[in-house]
Design a protein around this motif. Structure first.
Motif, short mmCIF file in Angstrom:
data_model
loop_
_atom_site.label_atom_id
_atom_site.label_comp_id
_atom_site.label_asym_id
_atom_site.label_seq_id
_atom_site.Cartn_x
_atom_site.Cartn_y
_atom_site.Cartn_z
N ALA A 53 -37.88 31.97 21.19
CA ALA A 53 -36.60 32.41 21.17
C ALA A 53 -36.65 33.87 20.48
O ALA A 53 -35.67 34.55 21.04
N LYS A 91 -35.07 31.21 27.43
CA LYS A 91 -36.39 31.35 26.79
C LYS A 91 -37.08 30.39 28.04
O LYS A 91 -38.31 30.63 28.31
N LEU A 92 -36.44 29.16 28.34
CA LEU A 92 -37.19 28.56 29.13
C LEU A 92 -37.46 29.07 30.56
O LEU A 92 -38.43 29.08 31.33
N THR A 150 -37.45 36.32 23.05
CA THR A 150 -36.34 36.31 24.25
C THR A 150 -35.13 37.01 23.75
O THR A 150 -34.44 37.62 24.25
N ASN A 155 -27.21 31.92 25.66
CA ASN A 155 -27.82 30.68 26.07
C ASN A 155 -29.46 30.61 26.02
O ASN A 155 -30.20 30.88 26.80
N GLY A 160 -41.65 27.58 19.94
CA GLY A 160 -40.19 27.58 20.36
C GLY A 160 -39.38 28.39 19.64
O GLY A 160 -38.76 29.34 20.24
N GLN A 161 -39.46 28.40 18.26
CA GLN A 161 -38.56 29.38 17.55
C GLN A 161 -39.26 30.90 17.98
O GLN A 161 -38.41 31.93 18.22
N THR A 199 -31.73 29.18 24.36
CA THR A 199 -32.72 28.03 24.71
C THR A 199 -33.00 28.09 26.11
O THR A 199 -33.95 28.18 26.86
#
Length: 184
Positions: free
Chosen positions: A42, A99-100, A45, A94, A38-39, A96
């Motif tokens: 990010a 990223k999604l 991104t 934004n 996840g990091q 997160t």
């Protein structure tokens, strides 16, 4: 030792260092992708957002400072530049969600590509030397593409894991190449 031999030796050492550094960085990137997915996503991104902002500034600069472009072209460059800058800022605000969204977009794009690749493979089966392998490839490609379209977020996670594994493998191979380059 001649000058040519010395130059050749320093060239080989330079290539070995470049291979080793590239391999080490690739290996680290792969470990980061798998250890902190996840990091790491990010950060990727964020890098893309920086690129988008920089691109926007270039377009805006082209529109503002260009002496050879007409009025509408300059206005178009300025508007495009502002859209890029705003997009980059929104992406940072934004991170997160961006990223999604980016992960799902890539998964959907890959899914569509795999389905098209499978269909194209089936359409060329008459020219194929190995019809069985072509059909197997096409079926796997269409199923995998459909899976990504039906579950893009989970598909993006799997693609991210595969990317991490691939980066680790490529990094290790490059580090090994660094140690063995020029020794044969």
């Amino acid at each position: 030792m001649t000058t040519e031999t010395s130059f050749e030796k320093s060239s080989v050492n330079g290539i070995r260092i470049a291979l080793g550094l590239a391999g080490l960085l690739t290996l680290i990137a792969g470990v980061l992708v798998l250890a902190w997915p996840g990091q790491t996503a990010a950060v990727v991104t964020g890098i893309i957002a920086i690129y988008i902002i920089a691109t926007g500034l270039v377009y805006a600069g082209l529109g503002i400072f260009s002496k050879t472009k007409g009025g509408w072209a300059r206005i178009g460059h300025i508007v495009l530049g502002l859209l890029f800058v705003i997009s980059g800022i929104v992406a940072f605000a934004n991170l997160t969600a961006t990223k999604l969204l980016l992960a799902m977009f890539v998964a959907i794009l890959v899914g569509i590509s795999w389905i098209i690749e499978g269909v194209v493979s089936l359409s060329t089966i008459g020219d194929s030397g190995s019809k069985v392998w072509t059909v197997i490839f096409a079926i796997i490609s269409i199923i995998a593409g459909g899976y990504l379209l039906l579950s893009p977020l989970w598909g993006a996670v799997v693609l991210w894991w595969l990317l991490g594994i691939m980066l680790i493998a490529m990094g290790l191979v490059n580090v090994i190449r660094a140690f063995t380059f020029g020794k044969g």
